[in-house]
Design a protein around this motif. Structure first.
Motif, mmCIF file in Angstrom:
data_model
loop_
_atom_site.group_PDB
_atom_site.id
_atom_site.type_symbol
_atom_site.label_atom_id
_atom_site.label_comp_id
_atom_site.label_asym_id
_atom_site.label_seq_id
_atom_site.Cartn_x
_atom_site.Cartn_y
_atom_site.Cartn_z
ATOM 1 N N GLY A 23 43.765 37.722 50.402
ATOM 2 C CA GLY A 23 42.367 38.274 49.566
ATOM 3 C C GLY A 23 42.362 39.544 49.839
ATOM 4 N N VAL A 24 42.551 40.205 51.121
ATOM 5 C CA VAL A 24 42.470 41.664 51.331
ATOM 6 C C VAL A 24 43.611 42.300 50.722
ATOM 7 N N GLY A 25 44.877 41.761 50.907
ATOM 8 C CA GLY A 25 45.816 42.330 50.423
ATOM 9 C C GLY A 25 45.839 42.336 48.876
ATOM 10 N N ILE A 26 45.263 41.267 47.968
ATOM 11 C CA ILE A 26 45.121 41.656 46.815
ATOM 12 C C ILE A 26 44.364 42.721 46.382
ATOM 13 N N ASP A 27 43.105 42.741 47.133
ATOM 14 C CA ASP A 27 42.239 43.980 46.673
ATOM 15 C C ASP A 27 42.670 45.145 47.021
ATOM 16 N N CYS A 28 43.320 45.380 48.165
ATOM 17 C CA CYS A 28 44.049 46.794 48.403
ATOM 18 C C CYS A 28 45.144 47.002 47.176
ATOM 19 N N ALA A 29 45.766 45.774 46.735
ATOM 20 C CA ALA A 29 46.905 46.116 45.648
ATOM 21 C C ALA A 29 46.307 46.583 44.433
ATOM 22 N N TYR A 30 45.238 46.026 44.076
ATOM 23 C CA TYR A 30 44.271 46.163 42.608
ATOM 24 C C TYR A 30 43.421 47.348 42.877
ATOM 25 N N GLY A 31 43.108 47.852 44.039
ATOM 26 C CA GLY A 31 41.964 48.654 43.771
ATOM 27 C C GLY A 31 42.262 49.938 44.744
ATOM 28 N N SER A 32 41.175 50.668 44.793
ATOM 29 C CA SER A 32 41.591 51.953 45.730
ATOM 30 C C SER A 32 41.380 51.706 46.961
ATOM 31 N N VAL A 33 42.513 51.879 47.895
ATOM 32 C CA VAL A 33 42.427 51.298 49.297
ATOM 33 C C VAL A 33 41.209 51.790 50.164
ATOM 34 N N THR A 106 39.651 38.375 36.514
ATOM 35 C CA THR A 106 40.626 37.375 36.247
ATOM 36 C C THR A 106 41.882 37.483 37.157
ATOM 37 N N GLY A 107 42.747 36.480 36.959
ATOM 38 C CA GLY A 107 43.952 36.574 37.568
ATOM 39 C C GLY A 107 43.875 36.557 39.208
ATOM 40 N N ALA A 108 44.558 37.541 39.894
ATOM 41 C CA ALA A 108 44.444 37.738 41.230
ATOM 42 C C ALA A 108 43.289 38.143 41.653
ATOM 43 N N ARG A 109 42.571 39.065 40.755
ATOM 44 C CA ARG A 109 41.108 39.419 41.469
ATOM 45 C C ARG A 109 40.139 38.441 41.417
ATOM 46 N N ALA A 110 40.223 37.463 40.658
ATOM 47 C CA ALA A 110 39.457 36.296 40.840
ATOM 48 C C ALA A 110 39.609 35.341 41.895
ATOM 49 N N VAL A 111 40.840 35.194 42.228
ATOM 50 C CA VAL A 111 41.392 34.548 43.285
ATOM 51 C C VAL A 111 40.954 35.224 44.753
ATOM 52 N N ALA A 112 41.207 36.604 44.835
ATOM 53 C CA ALA A 112 40.947 37.312 46.035
ATOM 54 C C ALA A 112 39.174 37.097 46.125
ATOM 55 N N GLN A 179 29.241 51.343 36.175
ATOM 56 C CA GLN A 179 29.320 52.914 35.845
ATOM 57 C C GLN A 179 29.568 53.308 34.377
ATOM 58 N N PRO A 180 29.064 54.095 33.898
ATOM 59 C CA PRO A 180 29.338 54.526 32.244
ATOM 60 C C PRO A 180 30.996 55.156 32.263
ATOM 61 N N GLY A 181 31.434 54.300 31.251
ATOM 62 C CA GLY A 181 32.860 54.820 31.125
ATOM 63 C C GLY A 181 33.982 53.981 31.686
ATOM 64 N N THR A 182 33.360 53.062 32.392
ATOM 65 C CA THR A 182 34.441 52.088 33.023
ATOM 66 C C THR A 182 34.361 50.677 32.305
ATOM 67 N N ALA A 183 35.747 50.086 32.335
ATOM 68 C CA ALA A 183 35.842 48.934 31.401
ATOM 69 C C ALA A 183 36.110 47.591 32.234
ATOM 70 N N THR A 184 36.813 47.718 33.304
ATOM 71 C CA THR A 184 37.023 46.654 34.116
ATOM 72 C C THR A 184 36.454 46.646 35.664
ATOM 73 N N PRO A 185 36.081 45.587 35.944
ATOM 74 C CA PRO A 185 35.320 45.430 37.461
ATOM 75 C C PRO A 185 36.419 45.829 38.638
ATOM 76 N N THR A 186 36.030 46.422 39.542
ATOM 77 C CA THR A 186 36.764 46.551 40.710
ATOM 78 C C THR A 186 35.975 46.134 41.920
ATOM 79 N N TRP A 187 35.716 44.827 41.889
ATOM 80 C CA TRP A 187 34.836 44.552 43.015
ATOM 81 C C TRP A 187 35.683 44.081 43.982
ATOM 82 N N PRO A 188 35.854 44.369 45.247
ATOM 83 C CA PRO A 188 36.598 43.949 46.316
ATOM 84 C C PRO A 188 36.364 42.766 46.870
#
Length: 188
Positions: A23-33, A106-112, A179-188
């Protein structure tokens, strides 16, 4: 030869530790560390991985389990993570809910998200209730356990104070999709 009674805690604790690491690895791979590493959820899942991984290794080597001070503290912290997430952040009746943003994962982010907020808290609780040898917890342990959330609150307040006013996620844990102007969630 390994006995089944020894294998059960090794495998179960290993799986919980692996769930936290993945879970931590996926979030780090898909988000800002740096952003991902600023969350209580991430800090706590890292602690779960370390303590339950060590516990699995000790069970494998037939060594005494990790001290109840650490096992109990990690259980408390991961339960806080799971309960706050499910009762506050993912609760449609809560003013702090982020369900709409989480539903877009979706995908890996939902799994994480499920690993970090549901699987590791449930697994840690089951491990403590079913596989942990009863030991004596002392009242002083509770006072020591408060140091970790206090350290996190101090970190979060200092981080927020150092970030410029108007910076996304300055003091909040809401996904950047709000936040305005963002399209996809980056929830860790």
């Amino acid at each position: 030869m390994t006995t089944p009674s020894r294998l059960v805690p090794v495998v179960f604790r290993g799986l919980i530790a692996a769930a936290a690491v993945v879970g931590v690895g996926i979030d780090c791979a898909y988000g800002s560390v740096p952003v991902v590493l600023s969350y209580f959820t991430i800090w706590t899942n890292v602690l779960v991985a370390v303590v339950l991984g060590l516990s699995a290794a000790r069970a494998w080597r037939r060594r005494p389990d990790v001290a109840p001070l650490y096992r109990g503290g990690v259980l408390l912290f991961i339960l806080i993570t799971g309960l706050v997430f499910h009762l506050v952040l993912a609760n449609p009746s809560s003013p702090f809910n982020v369900v709409a943003d989480l539903d877009r994962l979706t995908g890996a982010r939902a799994v994480a998200n499920q690993l970090l907020h549901t699987a590791t808290p449930a697994g840690a609780l089951l491990d403590f209730l079913l596989l942990t040898t009863p030991r004596t917890l002392r009242p002083r342990h509770a006072a020591l356990w408060l140091a970790y959330p206090l350290a996190y609150v101090t970190f979060a307040l200092l981080r927020g104070a150092l970030l410029a006013p108007g910076t996304a996620r300055r003091y909040t844990c809401t996904p950047s999709s709000t936040q305005p102007g963002t399209a996809t969630p980056t929830w860790p």
